[in-house]
Design a protein around this motif. Sequence first.
Motif, PDB file in Angstrom:
ATOM      1  N   ALA A   1      60.147  74.057  68.410  1.00  0.00           N
ATOM      2  CA  ALA A   1      59.203  73.866  66.757  1.00  0.00           C
ATOM      3  C   ALA A   1      59.495  75.638  66.137  1.00  0.00           C
ATOM      4  O   ALA A   1      59.615  75.101  65.404  1.00  0.00           O
ATOM      5  N   LEU A   2      59.673  76.511  67.082  1.00  0.00           N
ATOM      6  CA  LEU A   2      59.406  77.120  66.457  1.00  0.00           C
ATOM      7  C   LEU A   2      60.565  78.102  65.899  1.00  0.00           C
ATOM      8  O   LEU A   2      61.023  78.767  64.472  1.00  0.00           O
ATOM      9  N   GLY A   3      61.400  77.408  66.699  1.00  0.00           N
ATOM     10  CA  GLY A   3      63.004  77.853  66.155  1.00  0.00           C
ATOM     11  C   GLY A   3      63.298  77.035  64.813  1.00  0.00           C
ATOM     12  O   GLY A   3      64.888  77.488  64.323  1.00  0.00           O
ATOM     13  N   ASN A   4      63.207  75.525  64.801  1.00  0.00           N
ATOM     14  CA  ASN A   4      63.429  74.930  63.763  1.00  0.00           C
ATOM     15  C   ASN A   4      62.465  75.522  61.841  1.00  0.00           C
ATOM     16  O   ASN A   4      63.393  75.594  61.621  1.00  0.00           O
ATOM     17  N   ARG A   5      61.858  76.652  62.584  1.00  0.00           N
ATOM     18  CA  ARG A   5      61.530  77.392  60.911  1.00  0.00           C
ATOM     19  C   ARG A   5      62.521  78.229  60.903  1.00  0.00           C
ATOM     20  O   ARG A   5      62.292  78.664  58.917  1.00  0.00           O
ATOM     21  N   ALA A   6      63.976  78.966  61.370  1.00  0.00           N
ATOM     22  CA  ALA A   6      64.684  79.788  61.203  1.00  0.00           C
ATOM     23  C   ALA A   6      65.613  78.660  60.150  1.00  0.00           C
ATOM     24  O   ALA A   6      65.291  77.821  59.756  1.00  0.00           O
ATOM     25  N   GLY A   7      66.052  80.579  59.249  1.00  0.00           N
ATOM     26  CA  GLY A   7      67.094  79.718  58.637  1.00  0.00           C
ATOM     27  C   GLY A   7      68.475  79.790  58.970  1.00  0.00           C
ATOM     28  O   GLY A   7      69.646  78.981  58.242  1.00  0.00           O
ATOM     29  N   ARG A   8      68.536  80.217  60.188  1.00  0.00           N
ATOM     30  CA  ARG A   8      69.710  80.109  61.245  1.00  0.00           C
ATOM     31  C   ARG A   8      69.503  79.787  62.039  1.00  0.00           C
ATOM     32  O   ARG A   8      68.475  80.503  63.020  1.00  0.00           O
ATOM     33  N   GLN A   9      70.097  79.457  63.189  1.00  0.00           N
ATOM     34  CA  GLN A   9      69.616  79.100  65.002  1.00  0.00           C
ATOM     35  C   GLN A   9      71.037  78.932  65.278  1.00  0.00           C
ATOM     36  O   GLN A   9      72.232  78.980  65.021  1.00  0.00           O
ATOM     37  N   LEU A  10      70.535  79.958  66.814  1.00  0.00           N
ATOM     38  CA  LEU A  10      72.077  80.661  67.617  1.00  0.00           C
ATOM     39  C   LEU A  10      71.067  79.953  68.854  1.00  0.00           C
ATOM     40  O   LEU A  10      70.916  80.200  69.560  1.00  0.00           O
ATOM     41  N   LEU A  11      71.893  78.728  69.503  1.00  0.00           N
ATOM     42  CA  LEU A  11      71.403  78.535  70.686  1.00  0.00           C
ATOM     43  C   LEU A  11      72.521  78.401  71.849  1.00  0.00           C
ATOM     44  O   LEU A  11      73.333  78.689  71.966  1.00  0.00           O
ATOM     45  N   MET A  12      71.515  79.441  72.585  1.00  0.00           N
ATOM     46  CA  MET A  12      72.299  79.978  73.962  1.00  0.00           C
ATOM     47  C   MET A  12      71.928  78.634  75.256  1.00  0.00           C
ATOM     48  O   MET A  12      70.880  78.614  75.619  1.00  0.00           O
ATOM     49  N   GLU A  13      73.483  79.078  75.811  1.00  0.00           N
ATOM     50  CA  GLU A  13      72.913  78.154  77.368  1.00  0.00           C
ATOM     51  C   GLU A  13      73.694  78.987  78.261  1.00  0.00           C
ATOM     52  O   GLU A  13      74.737  78.723  78.107  1.00  0.00           O
ATOM     53  N   ASP A  14      73.150  79.064  79.150  1.00  0.00           N
ATOM     54  CA  ASP A  14      73.459  79.285  80.399  1.00  0.00           C
ATOM     55  C   ASP A  14      74.650  80.738  80.087  1.00  0.00           C
ATOM     56  O   ASP A  14      74.926  80.917  80.488  1.00  0.00           O
ATOM     57  N   GLY A  15      73.636  81.692  79.003  1.00  0.00           N
ATOM     58  CA  GLY A  15      74.797  82.885  79.241  1.00  0.00           C
ATOM     59  C   GLY A  15      76.166  82.541  77.757  1.00  0.00           C
ATOM     60  O   GLY A  15      76.569  83.406  77.363  1.00  0.00           O
ATOM     61  N   SER A  16      75.935  81.827  77.014  1.00  0.00           N
ATOM     62  CA  SER A  16      77.369  82.060  75.983  1.00  0.00           C
ATOM     63  C   SER A  16      76.442  80.498  74.742  1.00  0.00           C
ATOM     64  O   SER A  16      74.984  80.178  75.193  1.00  0.00           O
ATOM     65  N   LEU A  17      76.596  81.285  74.005  1.00  0.00           N
ATOM     66  CA  LEU A  17      76.659  80.509  72.978  1.00  0.00           C
ATOM     67  C   LEU A  17      77.170  78.945  72.545  1.00  0.00           C
ATOM     68  O   LEU A  17      78.028  78.562  72.449  1.00  0.00           O
ATOM     69  N   LYS A  18      76.207  78.423  72.162  1.00  0.00           N
ATOM     70  CA  LYS A  18      75.791  76.580  72.374  1.00  0.00           C
ATOM     71  C   LYS A  18      76.024  76.168  71.205  1.00  0.00           C
ATOM     72  O   LYS A  18      77.213  75.268  70.893  1.00  0.00           O
ATOM     73  N   SER A  19      75.573  76.611  70.175  1.00  0.00           N
ATOM     74  CA  SER A  19      75.667  76.492  68.820  1.00  0.00           C
ATOM     75  C   SER A  19      75.147  77.200  67.625  1.00  0.00           C
ATOM     76  O   SER A  19      74.558  77.655  68.336  1.00  0.00           O
ATOM     77  N   ASP A  20      75.292  77.472  66.648  1.00  0.00           N
ATOM     78  CA  ASP A  20      75.049  78.146  65.493  1.00  0.00           C
ATOM     79  C   ASP A  20      75.293  77.007  64.457  1.00  0.00           C
ATOM     80  O   ASP A  20      75.838  76.745  63.616  1.00  0.00           O
ATOM     81  N   SER A  21      73.877  77.004  63.663  1.00  0.00           N
ATOM     82  CA  SER A  21      73.724  76.950  63.013  1.00  0.00           C
ATOM     83  C   SER A  21      74.364  76.776  61.534  1.00  0.00           C
ATOM     84  O   SER A  21      74.563  75.708  60.155  1.00  0.00           O
ATOM     85  N   ALA A  22      75.082  77.714  61.477  1.00  0.00           N
ATOM     86  CA  ALA A  22      75.554  78.648  60.273  1.00  0.00           C
ATOM     87  C   ALA A  22      76.999  78.118  60.445  1.00  0.00           C
ATOM     88  O   ALA A  22      77.893  78.520  59.574  1.00  0.00           O
ATOM     89  N   THR A  23      77.928  77.938  61.349  1.00  0.00           N
ATOM     90  CA  THR A  23      79.000  77.367  60.623  1.00  0.00           C
ATOM     91  C   THR A  23      78.638  75.751  61.327  1.00  0.00           C
ATOM     92  O   THR A  23      78.691  74.921  61.246  1.00  0.00           O
TER      93      THR A  23
END
Length: 69
Positions: free
Chosen positions: A47-69
């Motif tokens: 819920a806190l992350g959803n307040r961000a203008g851009r979100q980078l999701l990390m999983e197992d030390g790697s970038l899983k998603s970037d809401s800006a791309t």
Amino acid sequence: LANTPDVILADEPTGNLDRATGEEVMRLLEGLNAQGVTLIVVTHDGALGNRAGRQLLMEDGSLKSDSAT
């Protein structure tokens, strides 16, 4: 905050706070962001992350998603 930083790094800024105090902290940080301060927040709270203008999701030390791309 006293030195008017250009960037604030916040690692779990609401992690150990009750809901009302956490909301107050986030309003403060979002207000600073609205004034031009870059805000980088690390959180496990979706819920806190959803307040961000851009979100980078990390999983197992790697970038899983970037809401800006």
